[in-house]
Scaffold this active site. Sequence first.
Site, short mmCIF file in Angstrom:
data_model
loop_
_atom_site.label_atom_id
_atom_site.label_comp_id
_atom_site.label_asym_id
_atom_site.label_seq_id
_atom_site.Cartn_x
_atom_site.Cartn_y
_atom_site.Cartn_z
N THR A 150 103.70 -6.36 -32.29
CA THR A 150 102.31 -6.82 -32.21
C THR A 150 101.53 -6.19 -33.37
O THR A 150 101.50 -6.73 -34.46
CB THR A 150 101.68 -6.46 -30.85
N LYS A 176 109.03 -1.60 -29.71
CA LYS A 176 107.75 -1.92 -30.35
C LYS A 176 106.70 -0.99 -29.78
O LYS A 176 106.78 -0.55 -28.62
CB LYS A 176 107.35 -3.37 -30.16
N THR A 187 102.93 3.19 -24.29
CA THR A 187 102.70 1.75 -24.32
C THR A 187 103.68 1.10 -25.26
O THR A 187 103.50 1.13 -26.46
CB THR A 187 101.29 1.45 -24.80
N GLU A 273 98.45 3.30 -34.54
CA GLU A 273 97.32 2.60 -35.16
C GLU A 273 96.34 3.60 -35.77
O GLU A 273 95.72 4.39 -35.07
CB GLU A 273 96.61 1.73 -34.12
#
Length: 378
Positions: A150, A176, A187, A273
């Site tokens: 993603t 992922k 997550t 991120e």
Amino acid sequence: MKKKIKNVKMPKGFAVNGIHCGLKKKRKDLSVFYSGKACKASAMFTTNAVKAAPVVLAIEQLDKSCYVNAVVVNSGNANCMTGKRGMSDARRTVKHAAKILGVSEDKVLVSSTGIIGEFMQMKPLLGGLDELFAGMSPEGLQDAAEGIMTTDKFPKISSRSFLIGARKVTITGVAKGAGMIKPDMATMLSYIMTDANIAKSAMDKALAENVAGSFNAITVDGDMSTNDTVVLMANGEAGNRKIVLKGGDLKIFCRNLNAVSADLAKMIVMDGEGASKFIEVHVKGAKTASDASKVAGAIAGSLLVKCAVLGGDPNWGRIASSAGSSGANIDPDKMEIILDGVTFFKGGKFMAHVNRRKSVVFKKDKVNIKVNLHMGKK
């Protein structure tokens, strides 16, 4: 021509693939992990009270049967908070995939990752399954890893081969994850394939211990997801003597499974991120393993500690404060704090010599924080 990945071997009997079916604008968004011979499967899922439809369905399926032939994964849509329609869509995907593959519906699991709260676009999803399955091969691992991504910046793949007796066994996994990373479970999605002949009870034990020391030992932003899934599939094609709960074979299997999962977990942290540094926290000298885990988690999850690392400021007081707030059994006068190899605090006092060396601390991309509580041996 499928892409070749260096130093990665596929377990015998597995074929995989990843394609773009249209759930996302350009990037691959549909993957499959398949074995012609039904696999024993062990799995762990998110502990979030809000669980996505495919997670609920997979738990239901694995409660009835531990054997699977395929796991179909889509990215771009989490199929979460979508009510009865979401469950219906997950079941439709299973039914359609099983029909094409020629297996019973209980032998196909589905996973999803992406945006929460939107209904699945079923036309491109179901329409892409024929192409997805037609292109399955042992050389499709790069495509399969890309299809589950993603916000990831790169695919995450790891593999180990080893001997059980005279037979070579291989474990290969993909994962992922980049955002919403928090322990229990981080997550993420991870699919681990092995050709090992292993008892289901041994698989369950191996996976539980493995997740505790890898995917449940990382954090990026402290947010827990709704779709977290780890599936371990074993088809027995290596032909080794059966790995059971007792004996050295399980230790060998666990050591290699842990290595694969640790690789994947570290890649997830490195791909966090907005992340620019990778921090490892080591805690020893605790009275209990629980205390060690509490202290490590408190330090790793502290925004103030992260700010200090980002700014290159060796503020050891923030590490001490985080350790003290963890709820673990601690004596501050016994605590020892070592940052990037430099001892800042020991024996109840600040070490003055660090003023000459602290300029090297927290400056590299990889940072190491060590805390010795001197309270025990855990």
